[in-house]
Write an enzyme that holds these catalytic residues in place. Structure first.
Site, short mmCIF file in Angstrom:
data_model
loop_
_atom_site.label_atom_id
_atom_site.label_comp_id
_atom_site.label_asym_id
_atom_site.label_seq_id
_atom_site.Cartn_x
_atom_site.Cartn_y
_atom_site.Cartn_z
N SER A 107 13.20 10.36 -12.59
CA SER A 107 12.56 10.58 -13.90
C SER A 107 11.08 10.88 -13.76
O SER A 107 10.51 11.63 -14.55
CB SER A 107 12.78 9.37 -14.81
N ASP A 111 -5.61 0.58 4.42
CA ASP A 111 -5.66 -0.15 5.69
C ASP A 111 -6.94 0.27 6.41
O ASP A 111 -7.09 1.42 6.81
CB ASP A 111 -4.43 0.18 6.53
N HIS A 131 1.22 -0.40 2.02
CA HIS A 131 -0.22 -0.13 1.95
C HIS A 131 -0.89 -0.14 3.32
O HIS A 131 -2.11 -0.08 3.42
CB HIS A 131 -0.91 -1.13 1.01
N VAL A 165 10.92 2.50 -12.85
CA VAL A 165 11.07 2.96 -14.24
C VAL A 165 12.44 3.62 -14.38
O VAL A 165 12.68 4.69 -13.82
CB VAL A 165 9.95 3.96 -14.62
N PRO A 209 3.35 -2.44 -11.24
CA PRO A 209 2.28 -3.43 -11.10
C PRO A 209 0.90 -2.76 -10.98
O PRO A 209 0.70 -1.92 -10.10
CB PRO A 209 2.64 -4.16 -9.80
N ASN A 251 0.19 6.54 -13.21
CA ASN A 251 0.52 7.79 -12.53
C ASN A 251 -0.51 8.89 -12.71
O ASN A 251 -0.70 9.72 -11.82
CB ASN A 251 1.88 8.30 -13.05
N HIS A 262 7.17 4.35 -7.56
CA HIS A 262 6.86 4.51 -8.98
C HIS A 262 8.06 5.07 -9.75
O HIS A 262 8.19 4.84 -10.96
CB HIS A 262 5.64 5.41 -9.16
N ASP A 263 8.92 5.81 -9.09
CA ASP A 263 10.13 6.29 -9.74
C ASP A 263 11.12 5.15 -9.95
O ASP A 263 11.63 4.95 -11.05
CB ASP A 263 10.78 7.40 -8.91
N ASP A 319 15.93 7.46 -10.30
CA ASP A 319 16.64 8.54 -10.97
C ASP A 319 15.84 9.83 -11.06
O ASP A 319 16.22 10.76 -11.77
CB ASP A 319 17.03 8.10 -12.38
N ARG A 334 4.99 6.29 -2.23
CA ARG A 334 4.53 5.81 -3.53
C ARG A 334 5.29 6.47 -4.67
O ARG A 334 5.60 5.83 -5.69
CB ARG A 334 3.03 6.06 -3.66
#
Length: 316
Positions: free
Chosen positions: A72, A236, A189, A66, A159, A90, A62-63, A70, A58
């Site tokens: 960030s 799950d 997931h 955006v 999302p 986050n 999520h990195d 990188d 995850r």
């Protein structure tokens, strides 16, 4: 789908450099030991807490959504710098930063100043999938770390769990990922857990959810917002620490934990793809690997752009 059918199935843009500069052999001379170092830490972390594998995957997702892949997301806020960790998708949700710190320390001992935090995250995500029983693939590396972050990008690009199919498809398309990639990557997931605050509306308000399943999840997630927000439930229902295709089997029985999960099997354009993954786990694995590689290609910093951070939480 009726209950009999359900039982049958269960038994059944930028100044960034081009991605061509990424290569599976980038560290073959400069740091061939990076892979063993990452894998050793991930094995230990998952042995200590199996959920950590899902958390690491995850982090990578999520990195990459955006500013590209990188690292960030790994940057801490300071008095003069706003990172991405406190953005809505986050804050209180993404985790595993300490594991990445441990990996970085281990890698620095093997080859100081060579491997980026962005590459460490990409390799760790792959290892997490493999350790939990999922497919293996060669990770393309050669990324460098950003010196910027985007709080607004984190709020707008990732999302939310309330997303419908059209919104999911649009947000993935904005990253160069197809609807097919989106459905395959949603299969991540099949491991991990979600907080009550992210599935409360689905289990109380939606109609495309199995009633017994909804009541089971309601028992650990009070209706009132603010009460039990951080209570966890497995994404799950069956095997939340094993990477396989049960996630999709749950969807056809209306047992997706998140609204966004159930949207990919809800009488729409993606239903056939979900069925194909139920029929063939190898097809799911193959498409998941394709999606992970494509996601890892999202606008990386390469060449002389960015930096190799000494500490993943801070700019050099």
């Amino acid at each position: 789908m009726n209950q009999l059918d359900c039982r049958r199935v269960i038994s059944c843009f930028s100044t960034r450099s081009p991605t061509k500069q990424l290569s599976t052999s980038f560290y073959s001379s400069s740091c061939p030991g990076v892979y063993d170092a990452v894998k050793s830490v991930m094995k230990s972390a998952i042995a200590t807490e199996q959920r950590m594998g899902a958390s690491t995957v995850r982090l990578f997702f999520h990195d990459c959504f955006v500013q590209g892949c990188d690292a960030s997301l790994l940057l801490d806020d300071t008095a003069s710098f706003q990172g991405e960790k406190m953005a809505t998708p986050n804050n209180g949700s993404v985790r595993g930063f300490e594991v990445i710190d441990t990996i970085k320390t281990a890698v620095e001992k093997v080859c100081p100043g060579v491997v980026s935090c962005a590459d460490i995250l990409a390799i760790a995500a792959r290892d997490s999938v493999v350790i939990l029983g999922g497919p293996n693939w060669d990770v393309k590396v050669g990324r460098r770390d950003s010196t910027t972050a985007s709080f607004s990008g984190a709020n707008n690009n990732i999302p939310p769990p309330t997303s419908g199919l059209a919104n999911l498809t649009s947000l993935f398309a904005a990253q160069g990922l197809s609807q097919k990639d989106m459905v395959a990557l949603s299969g991540a997931h099949t491991i991990g857990q979600a907080r009550c605050t992210n599935f409360r509306a689905h289990v109380y308000n939606d109609t495309n959810i199995d009633g017994t399943f909804a009541r089971t999840r309601q028992s650990g997630c009070p209706r009132s917002s603010g009460s039990g927000d951080n209570n966890l439930a497995p994404l799950d229902l069956q095997t939340p620490t094993v990477f396989e295709n049960n996630y999709y089997k749950n969807l056809v029985c209306n047992k997706g934990l998140l609204h966004s999960d159930q949207e990919i099997f809800n009488g729409g354009a993606t239903d056939a793809q979900v069925q194909s993954y139920i029929n063939s786990q190898s097809t799911f694995f193959s498409d998941f690997v394709t999606g992970m590689i494509k996601m890892g290609d999202i606008t990386p910093l390469t060449g002389s752009n960015g930096q190799i951070r000494k500490n993943c939480r801070r700019i050099n």
